[in-house]
Design a protein around this motif. Structure first.
Motif, PDB file in Angstrom:
ATOM      1  N   ASN A 229      85.730  35.108  48.353  1.00 28.87           N
ATOM      2  CA  ASN A 229      84.611  36.070  48.152  1.00 28.87           C
ATOM      3  C   ASN A 229      83.601  35.746  46.737  1.00 28.87           C
ATOM      4  OD1 ASN A 229      83.095  38.022  48.805  1.00 28.87           O
ATOM      5  ND2 ASN A 229      83.907  39.405  47.459  1.00 28.87           N
TER       6      ASN A 229
ATOM      7  N   ALA B 169      80.529  32.032  60.817  1.00 29.61           N
ATOM      8  CA  ALA B 169      80.518  31.606  59.432  1.00 29.61           C
ATOM      9  C   ALA B 169      80.490  30.288  59.209  1.00 29.61           C
ATOM     10  CB  ALA B 169      82.197  31.931  58.864  1.00 29.61           C
TER      11      ALA B 169
ATOM     12  N   GLN C 194      80.755  36.218  50.210  1.00 29.20           N
ATOM     13  CA  GLN C 194      80.865  35.890  51.796  1.00 29.20           C
ATOM     14  C   GLN C 194      81.692  36.894  52.568  1.00 29.20           C
ATOM     15  OE1 GLN C 194      81.689  33.805  49.213  1.00 29.20           O
ATOM     16  NE2 GLN C 194      83.004  32.233  50.093  1.00 29.20           N
TER      17      GLN C 194
ATOM     18  N   ASN D 226      79.813  28.771  52.652  1.00 28.01           N
ATOM     19  CA  ASN D 226      80.178  29.985  51.945  1.00 28.01           C
ATOM     20  C   ASN D 226      79.216  31.235  52.483  1.00 28.01           C
ATOM     21  OD1 ASN D 226      82.236  28.617  50.405  1.00 28.01           O
ATOM     22  ND2 ASN D 226      80.456  28.042  49.042  1.00 28.01           N
ATOM     23  N   THR D 227      78.878  31.240  53.724  1.00 24.03           N
ATOM     24  CA  THR D 227      78.000  32.346  54.261  1.00 24.03           C
ATOM     25  C   THR D 227      78.540  32.792  55.618  1.00 24.03           C
ATOM     26  OG1 THR D 227      76.247  30.930  53.370  1.00 24.03           O
ATOM     27  CG2 THR D 227      75.646  32.466  54.857  1.00 24.03           C
ATOM     28  N   SER D 228      78.145  34.035  55.826  1.00 21.48           N
ATOM     29  CA  SER D 228      78.779  34.729  56.846  1.00 21.48           C
ATOM     30  C   SER D 228      77.544  35.433  57.625  1.00 21.48           C
ATOM     31  CB  SER D 228      79.654  35.527  56.577  1.00 21.48           C
ATOM     32  OG  SER D 228      80.771  35.295  55.739  1.00 21.48           O
TER      33      SER D 228
ATOM     34  N   GLY E 125      84.720  30.142  57.762  1.00 22.35           N
ATOM     35  CA  GLY E 125      83.938  29.287  56.883  1.00 22.35           C
ATOM     36  C   GLY E 125      84.811  28.064  56.067  1.00 22.35           C
TER      37      GLY E 125
ATOM     38  N   GLY F 288      76.603  36.196  51.566  1.00 26.68           N
ATOM     39  CA  GLY F 288      77.006  35.123  50.883  1.00 26.68           C
ATOM     40  C   GLY F 288      76.218  34.110  50.142  1.00 26.68           C
ATOM     41  N   TYR F 289      76.442  32.907  50.148  1.00 25.66           N
ATOM     42  CA  TYR F 289      75.641  32.104  49.374  1.00 25.66           C
ATOM     43  C   TYR F 289      74.451  31.928  50.079  1.00 25.66           C
ATOM     44  CZ  TYR F 289      74.588  27.912  46.340  1.00 25.66           C
ATOM     45  OH  TYR F 289      74.060  27.253  45.692  1.00 25.66           O
TER      46      TYR F 289
END
Length: 606
Positions: free
Chosen positions: A351, A393, A355, A396-398, A332, A427-428
């Motif tokens: 984190n 990723a 995420q 800010n997301t997985s 990410g 995550g976000y």
């Protein structure tokens, strides 16, 4: 006084009534008629005039007919003869088998176009002239072909709002966008002759990988490419070399084993991960603006001040992952996620939005050591055994894809497969990129994406119910796209002159894989033509439907399905890999999707 003699005489007539004959003088008769009928003469004159007029008109009509040589003939009217009715022939020409397929299925048309007219479709932000290099439009709201790539096959493409990078079929690097050069109106070849196979982008550099496993770090800026140090390149003449045309750095890890080479490369804004054929992972600083400081390199205690001697961007092996054969890697903006061949998942880096999949801690916003993610907890209380099959990723997301299987002695329904394929996100998610139907600022534990999980379909070839797995996810900075591995059909011949294959029917059609988009839509990067964010994976219209609707005077509809020529134009389906004849040769061609930073592309890949 009238003088007359009246004699009654019998008259031999049919009538039996006697008739009276009077002998009167002519003058007396005239006077009598005048006295009895005073208007008789007027009636007689009127009658005569009418007869004369009718006679004159008839004479004139006869004369006209005679002058024109068409004297009227009078015939007795004959009864009409019986004639069998003749049905009107069809005004529509007979359709060929291929024309019939096109009428039956929009998906067949899409597959056919992707084979016959390969190219690149782009949409989203155009402030950096990436989606449409020759246009000053701020947004490209629906998929639009980039003419430069018409008929061009690519190996890879990566997109930022301010620059784009692609690798063509020959393995050369192409660049465009204002961050590359403000004056460029179309892609330009920069790094040539290296046989590149894939690339990744950071904030200001492009990390390219060759087929031999060599890693190149190329500046985004054309000016820096011209003015920076240029490595010397050898020639076919021994001991003879010359400077290359652009500036770049080679960042292939040292200490690789015999026959070991780099096979995969990914990058965030400041860091990059390299995976080798032996399952080892290396990391290095991929940007020049800031040194990675959020633990995303996976090396405990590594900072700008503690880095080893030498160049700041030399690759280093992540020793915490030694002993694990890493199969998949993802990066990410400021975090990393990897999985091994045994189905385990490790995360490290930033984190702040959850995420990494661990509880948010304001005192510890990052983790600099690869940490095992407890995916077994996701199926606690069930007999299913989860295995991580891939990781993704973006921003800010997985994302994780997991295949959960039941033990062999567990009874399952005959109507459902023994294997569940699920997709998880964490995550976000405030702009919808989690895809779980919620707007979540921090999601620190994996949440299932219902639209992409637990799906199944009937396989006619095996007469069984099979799970619909995920082929892959392309995760951008704030939006994503998922390509499903559903059953597809790309075996039907196309073209009117192509004979039918054995067992193929005239009404058989091609269809591709389902593709869905979700997340932030601030720059129209979803491709639906609207600007609202989407928190659930959704379909969009076929790639060419907007242009077809424009040509025919139809506006875009509010939904992904559009109306073209009074016909429903189906949702976009992406074409899976298939051998086709193109440019006089047989190539293995497929369509791929790439979500970048506010920009999206679908391209013809080899």
């Amino acid at each position: 006084m009238l003088h007359s003699k009246c004699v009654a005489r019998p008259i031999l007539r049919a009538s039996r009534t006697p008739r009276l004959h009077c002998s009167i003088s002519n003058r007396s008769r005239t006077q009598a008629r005048a006295a009895v009928h005073p208007y008789a003469q007027r009636r007689q004159q009127h009658f005569i005039r009418s007869v004369v007029a009718i006679t004159a008109l008839a004479t004139a009509a006869t004369a006209i007919q005679w002058l024109h040589g068409s004297a009227p003939e009078v015939h007795a009217e004959e009864p009409p003869k019986h004639v069998d009715p003749v049905l009107e022939e069809s005004r529509r020409p007979a359709l060929s088998a291929e024309d019939s397929r096109e009428l039956l299925s929009s998906q067949h048309v899409q597959v056919k176009k992707s084979w016959e007219h390969p190219g690149v479709y782009l949409w989203g932000s155009n402030t950096g002239r990436v989606a449409a290099p020759d246009s000053n439009e701020k947004y490209i709201k629906t998929p639009r072909r980039l003419p430069f790539f018409d008929g061009v096959l690519l190996r890879d493409i990566k997109l930022d709002r301010n620059f784009g990078a692609a690798i063509d079929e020959k393995g050369d690097l192409l660049q465009w966008g204002t961050a590359f050069s403000p004056n460029v109106k179309e892609p330009v070849r920069t790094l040539k002759g290296k046989n590149l196979v894939s690339c990744a982008i950071s904030r200001d550099r492009i990390i390219a990988l060759s087929s031999s496993g060599t890693v190149y770090s190329v500046p985004v800026s054309q000016e820096e490419q011209k003015t920076g140090p240029k490595p010397r390149t050898g020639s076919w003449i021994p001991f003879v070399s010359s400077p290359d045309t652009i500036s770049y750095r080679i960042r292939t890890p040292s200490g690789l084993g015999w026959s070991e080479k780099v096979t995969d490369v990914v990058s965030g804004l400041e860091h990059a991960l390299l995976r080798t054929s032996a399952g080892r992972v290396f990391s290095f600083a991929s940007g020049t603006q800031d040194f990675p400081s959020k633990g995303q390199l996976g090396i405990p205690g590594l900072t700008w001040g503690t880095r080893p001697e030498g160049a700041f961007d030399l690759p280093q092996e992540i020793t915490a992952l030694k002993g694990f054969s890493i199969a998949k890697i993802a990066a990410g903006d400021y975090h990393s996620i990897v999985s091994d061949t045994s189905g385990r998942c490790f995360t490290f880096g930033d984190n702040s939005s959850g995420q990494l999949g661990f509880e948010f801690d304001a005192d510890t916003l990052s983790i600099d050591t690869p940490t095992l993610l407890p995916t077994q907890r996701l199926y606690a209380g069930s007999p299913l055994h989860p295995t991580v099959t891939n990781v993704y990723a973006g921003g800010n997301t997985s994302y994780l894809t997991i295949e959960a299987s039941a033990p062999s002695n567990t009874k399952t329904s005959t109507r459902s497969p023994n294997l569940k394929a699920d997709t998880w996100a964490f995550g976000y998610g405030l702009t919808g990129q989690l895809g779980a139907g919620r707007w979540t600022h921090i999601q620190n534990t994996p949440t299932k994406i219902p639209s992409l999980s637990g799906l199944s379909e009937y396989d006619e070839k095996t007469n069984t119910i099979v799970p619909i797995k995920l082929a892959y996810i392309s995760a951008g900075a704030t939006h994503a796209a998922a390509v499903m591995d559903n059953l597809a059909s790309v075996d039907v011949d196309v073209g009117n002159a192509t004979p039918l294959k054995k067992g193929q029917k005239e009404n058989d059609t091609n269809w591709g894989r389902d593709i869905l988009f979700w997340g932030n839509n601030e720059f129209y990067q979803i491709g639906s033509g609207k600007r609202s964010n989407v928190n659930v994976p959704t379909y969009i219209g076929a790639l060419d439907s907007a242009q077809e609707a424009e040509k025919k005077g139809h506006g875009l509809l509010e939904h992904g399905i559009k109306e073209v020529m009074g016909k429903e134009w189906s949702r976009f389906q992406i074409t899976p890999k298939q051998k086709v004849r193109f440019g006089g040769k047989v190539v293995e061609l497929e369509q791929k999707v790439e979500c970048g930073r506010g920009v999206t592309a679908v391209y013809s890949a080899v």
